[in-house]
Write a protein that holds these residues in place. Structure first.
Motif, PDB file in Angstrom:
ATOM      1  N   THR A 172      60.938 173.003  77.187  1.00  0.00           N
ATOM      2  CA  THR A 172      61.301 173.864  76.065  1.00  0.00           C
ATOM      3  C   THR A 172      61.475 173.033  74.797  1.00  0.00           C
ATOM      4  O   THR A 172      61.888 171.878  74.855  1.00  0.00           O
ATOM      5  N   GLU A 173      61.139 173.635  73.685  1.00  0.00           N
ATOM      6  CA  GLU A 173      61.275 172.976  72.387  1.00  0.00           C
ATOM      7  C   GLU A 173      61.922 173.956  71.408  1.00  0.00           C
ATOM      8  O   GLU A 173      61.354 175.008  71.107  1.00  0.00           O
ATOM      9  N   ILE A 174      63.100 173.605  70.928  1.00  0.00           N
ATOM     10  CA  ILE A 174      63.772 174.411  69.902  1.00  0.00           C
ATOM     11  C   ILE A 174      63.415 173.832  68.537  1.00  0.00           C
ATOM     12  O   ILE A 174      63.519 172.631  68.309  1.00  0.00           O
ATOM     13  N   HIS A 175      62.965 174.676  67.627  1.00  0.00           N
ATOM     14  CA  HIS A 175      62.518 174.215  66.316  1.00  0.00           C
ATOM     15  C   HIS A 175      62.804 175.286  65.273  1.00  0.00           C
ATOM     16  O   HIS A 175      63.097 176.444  65.606  1.00  0.00           O
ATOM     17  N   VAL A 176      62.701 174.900  64.010  1.00  0.00           N
ATOM     18  CA  VAL A 176      62.877 175.826  62.890  1.00  0.00           C
ATOM     19  C   VAL A 176      61.693 175.649  61.949  1.00  0.00           C
ATOM     20  O   VAL A 176      61.501 174.559  61.393  1.00  0.00           O
ATOM     21  N   PRO A 177      60.852 176.657  61.766  1.00  0.00           N
ATOM     22  CA  PRO A 177      59.731 176.539  60.830  1.00  0.00           C
ATOM     23  C   PRO A 177      60.228 176.179  59.426  1.00  0.00           C
ATOM     24  O   PRO A 177      61.265 176.682  58.985  1.00  0.00           O
ATOM     25  N   ASP A 178      59.481 175.302  58.753  1.00  0.00           N
ATOM     26  CA  ASP A 178      59.885 174.868  57.412  1.00  0.00           C
ATOM     27  C   ASP A 178      59.918 176.024  56.423  1.00  0.00           C
ATOM     28  O   ASP A 178      60.833 176.143  55.606  1.00  0.00           O
TER      29      ASP A 178
END
Length: 403
Positions: free
Chosen positions: A326-332
């Protein structure tokens, strides 16, 4: 103009409707009593779903906040002059956001079309009536970067103009001529183009050409509502049915007072215009105002922490399955919220992301997610409270069965 911070501090003391508009007393006959709720979607044979995908138009965007729903329902029971309502709501929105002027539109694409029409016609209603078939006496070209040309740019073409595509600042300045009506910028693709905000605004100011930015999906963060007009863009377009949690068919056109007034020459209730089919009703206009008021006064830090915890819950559940990453990220930019990407080793989990997505869609309850051939992508900000636990459990079960 009242300072934005001062205004927001005062908002909590205002009644939502009565303090803004003079109204007549509402009688009991106008407001019907409680009625038995019908399950309309069930009657139509439609399945509802948990929205783990995000604010997609095809998935009907967002669910409105209660204050917006209340305003919408209020507006259904009394008449008001449409232009007067737009005047008052527009003035209030401009005061709240800190721009010269504002108007509620039929979505962000409508804001783009109406804004373009206003740039072309100015305050000449005869010119407005000739858009898009006869642009004589008007400028006919809009310039944008090739990397910013997406389907929504068609909203500009609706006005009959020619779109000029460029890549570099040198090409941009060379393309500018006496037929250049406007420069258009797609915020979501800022980092994909060779010309970014600062340079783009510099060029527009240098040649005194109106600049419009499409920021449809760009709240949060809240400061984006005034960031782009403060930066120098003459017009900014936002969707009302995404992060603002207003009616899905609404949008905002913000910016210069003269250009907003000109844009409204092409908007309903005027008939012989390119925007006649872009009607926004009284219910939507009032609900949009309440959505913005609610959004500006929310505890955004608390919202963010909630989304982070929800995403982590789902990520942790999926990661219990052997072979899953899993990868938690926030789009720029655009849909700037905590998001989750789930991938797995197909030798350990014997199904494709598309098959897993379909299984989630066919489950009980149905769950909508996004992603491509390599992953399942999830957001939680459009979910009802508690639905994240259902999503976490469903994903874990589906992947476990194939492991």
């Amino acid at each position: 103009m009242m300072k934005r911070r001062q205004l927001l501090k005062q908002m909590s003391a205002l009644p939502l409707i009565g303090g803004l508009f003079a109204t007549t007393e509402v009688t009991a006959a106008v407001w019907p009593g409680p009625v038995t709720r019908r399950d309309y979607y069930k009657e139509l044979g439609l399945r509802t779903f948990i929205n783990a995908a995000g604010t997609y138009t095809s998935l009907t965007g967002c669910l409105m906040r209660e204050s917006a729903i209340d305003a919408y329902n209020y507006a259904t029971r009394q008449y008001v002059a449409l232009d007067e309502l737009q005047d008052k709501v527009g003035a209030r929105l401009a005061e709240l956001i800190g721009c010269e002027a504002a108007t509620v539109t039929a979505g962000a694409a409508s804001a783009i079309t109406l804004g373009t029409a206003g740039v072309l016609s100015g305050m000449d209603s005869e010119k407005a009536s000739r858009i898009p078939t006869d642009l004589s006496g008007m400028k006919t070209e809009v310039i944008m970067q090739k990397s910013h040309v997406i389907g929504y740019a068609h909203a500009i073409k609706n006005c009959g103009v020619k779109v000029i595509e460029i890549e570099t600042r040198k090409e941009l300045e060379k393309a500018i001529n006496d037929q250049t009506a406007m420069l258009w910028f797609l915020n979501a693709n800022n980092f994909k183009g060779k010309i970014q905000y600062k340079e783009f605004v510099e060029v527009g100011k240098k040649y005194n050409i109106p600049m419009m930015i499409d920021a449809a999906a760009d709240v949060p963060p809240v400061e984006n509502l005034w960031k782009y007009t403060d930066m120098g863009f003459d017009l900014a377009c936002f969707s009302g049915g995404k992060g603002l949690r207003g009616p899905q068919s609404c949008g905002l056109l913000l910016g210069r007072k003269d250009l907003i007034a000109a844009a409204r020459l092409s908007a309903p209730p005027r008939g012989d215009t390119v925007g006649r089919g872009m009607k926004v009703n009284k219910e939507e206009i009032l609900a949009m105002l309440m959505a913005v008021e609610n959004y500006l006064t929310r505890d955004h830090e608390s919202d963010w922490k909630l989304w982070e915890s929800q995403i982590k819950l789902i990520a942790d559940a999926a990661a219990t399955v052997d072979g899953v990453e899993t990868e938690i990220h926030v789009p720029d930019i655009a849909n700037h919220v905590p998001s989750l990407r789930i991938r797995w080793d197909n030798k350990k989990v014997k199904m494709t992301p598309n098959e897993a997505r379909q299984a989630l869609r066919n489950g009980h309850p149905s769950i909508e997610t996004v992603g491509g051939d390599e992953s399942i992508d999830i957001t939680t900000w459009m979910m009802n409270p508690g639905e994240e636990r259902i999503v976490a459990s469903s994903i874990q079960k589906i992947l476990s069965k194939k492991s």
